[in-house]
Motif scaffolding. Structure first.
Motif, short mmCIF file in Angstrom:
data_model
loop_
_atom_site.label_atom_id
_atom_site.label_comp_id
_atom_site.label_asym_id
_atom_site.label_seq_id
_atom_site.Cartn_x
_atom_site.Cartn_y
_atom_site.Cartn_z
N ARG A 14 0.76 -1.29 -0.06
CA ARG A 14 0.16 0.11 -0.02
C ARG A 14 0.98 1.05 0.05
O ARG A 14 2.04 1.31 0.51
CB ARG A 14 -0.94 -0.06 1.05
N LEU A 15 0.19 2.39 -0.48
CA LEU A 15 1.06 3.45 -0.60
C LEU A 15 0.84 4.38 0.88
O LEU A 15 -0.29 4.35 1.50
CB LEU A 15 0.29 4.49 -1.54
N PRO A 16 1.65 5.27 1.27
CA PRO A 16 3.17 5.62 0.50
C PRO A 16 4.05 4.47 0.64
O PRO A 16 4.08 3.66 1.57
CB PRO A 16 3.51 6.74 1.31
N PRO A 17 4.89 4.42 -0.43
CA PRO A 17 6.09 3.41 -0.30
C PRO A 17 6.90 3.75 1.00
O PRO A 17 7.21 4.64 1.31
CB PRO A 17 6.68 3.60 -1.57
N ARG A 18 7.51 2.62 1.41
CA ARG A 18 8.45 2.73 2.59
C ARG A 18 10.01 3.30 2.38
O ARG A 18 10.70 3.64 2.98
CB ARG A 18 8.66 1.35 3.31
#
Length: 357
Positions: A14-18
């Motif tokens: 899921r967003l946001p990316p890490r």
């Protein structure tokens, strides 16, 4: 990141990316792209008649975006179909639906409505000519040469719903991310979710320009990455896959930001050339008509394939007068005439040379 191209990617992160999205290299590229974008936006708004761009450039984007999906039509077919449906090819009609979908999305931005998955669904329905709705069934994405599966988008109903809700939230949540970086991330995620059976690429590319307008970076929906993607198609798909397989966000974001920069510069040059065409045509109109007829000039620039009736309606003159003007411009080499069915179309030759690139 657990990913198998043969299995539906229901656990797409899921967003946001890490990952770090705004590295030093990305931020430097973003500054340059924002500068080019701002200069293009100012140049387009300064044109005496921005409608010329609003009518023409989205058609070229429709053509290029459709070409990526192997829906091929010529510039002449497309502009002819925009005036008369006589003999219009299915590809031309589909490209025209793309332009209509873009306009509808831009109107939503103008009403200050948030961009969401529902916006994307409405855009896709207009492109396809019918509403498929959510959720779609399982989709096969394979390599046409090796005939092997290269990616399987999410298929579970719950996963797709959750991913689209998360995508919509990411588009609208307060963030310190630069709008160009957010657009790049959102574009990857949308293509990875692949929410529709068909039309995902074209819908995603329309959503890109809507995001730029929504962020206030563009005042008119006139900057499109489709030509850039066509010219770098292998790199586009490779970088999308590498985000999926390796989490290579920096390379992907850098690619998209560079696309914005180079496209803004190229389109600014196109605007300059269009302005030159308009000034040259004005000189010919003065000579043929006997005055600087602004309405006639507007018709011929806004509608590169114009009809006698367009001149009659816009200029408030009789058909014989309109015909005399148009034939005079043909004789002077400023226009070319083309019969399509019962219609005679008058083509702004130099403008079409610019638009064909």
């Amino acid at each position: 990141m657990s990913w198998n191209p043969a299995e539906p990617y229901d656990d797409l992160p899921r967003l946001p990316p890490r990952a770090e999205l705004e590295s030093r290299a990305v931020l430097k590229a973003t500054i340059e792209a924002r500068d080019a974008l701002a200069r293009f936006d100012a140049r387009a708004r300064a044109l005496p008649n921005p409608t010329v761009l609003i009518n023409a450039i989205p058609l070229l984007e429709a053509q290029a975006s459709s070409e990526i999906e192997n829906i091929v039509t010529t510039t002449d077919e497309l502009f002819t179909a925009s005036v008369t449906e006589a003999g219009a090819t299915p590809a031309a009609r589909e490209a025209l639906r793309y332009r209509s979908a873009l306009y509808a999305g831009f109107q939503e931005v103008g009403r200050r409505r948030p961009l969401t998955a529902q916006t994307a669904a409405q855009v896709c329905a207009m492109i396809r000519g019918h509403d498929e709705g959510f959720p779609r069934g399982e989709v096969y994405i394979g390599d046409p040469v090796t005939r092997s599966r290269v990616y399987s988008p999410p298929a579970a109903r719950g996963a797709m719903t959750e991913l689209l809700d998360n995508w919509s939230e990411f588009l609208n949540a307060p963030t310190d991310l630069d709008p160009l970086v957010r657009m790049a991330v959102a574009h990857y995620q949308f293509e990875a979710i692949h929410p529709f059976t068909d039309g995902n690429g074209r819908t995603g590319r329309i959503m890109n320009v809507l995001m730029l307008c929504d962020a206030g970076l563009l005042h008119l929906p006139l900057l499109y990455l489709s030509r850039y993607i066509i010219e770098t198609k292998d790199e586009y798909y490779r970088l999308l896959r590498e985000v999926t397989s390796d989490g290579a966000w920096e390379e992907w974001v850098g690619y998209v930001v560079e696309g914005v920069r180079s496209t803004a510069l190229r389109t600014t040059e196109t605007v300059d050339r269009i302005d030159d065409v308009q000034q040259g045509l004005l000189d010919v109109v003065r000579r043929i008509v006997g005055s600087a007829n602004g309405d006639l000039l507007s018709v011929l620039m806004e509608q590169p394939y114009a009809r006698n009736r367009d001149v009659v309606e816009r200029c408030g003159v009789s058909r014989p007068t309109a015909s005399k003007w148009l034939h005079g411009l043909v004789d002077a080499g400023a226009l070319a005439d083309l019969r399509v069915g019962r219609e005679v179309l008058y083509i702004n030759v130099r403008l079409m040379e610019v638009l064909r690139g």
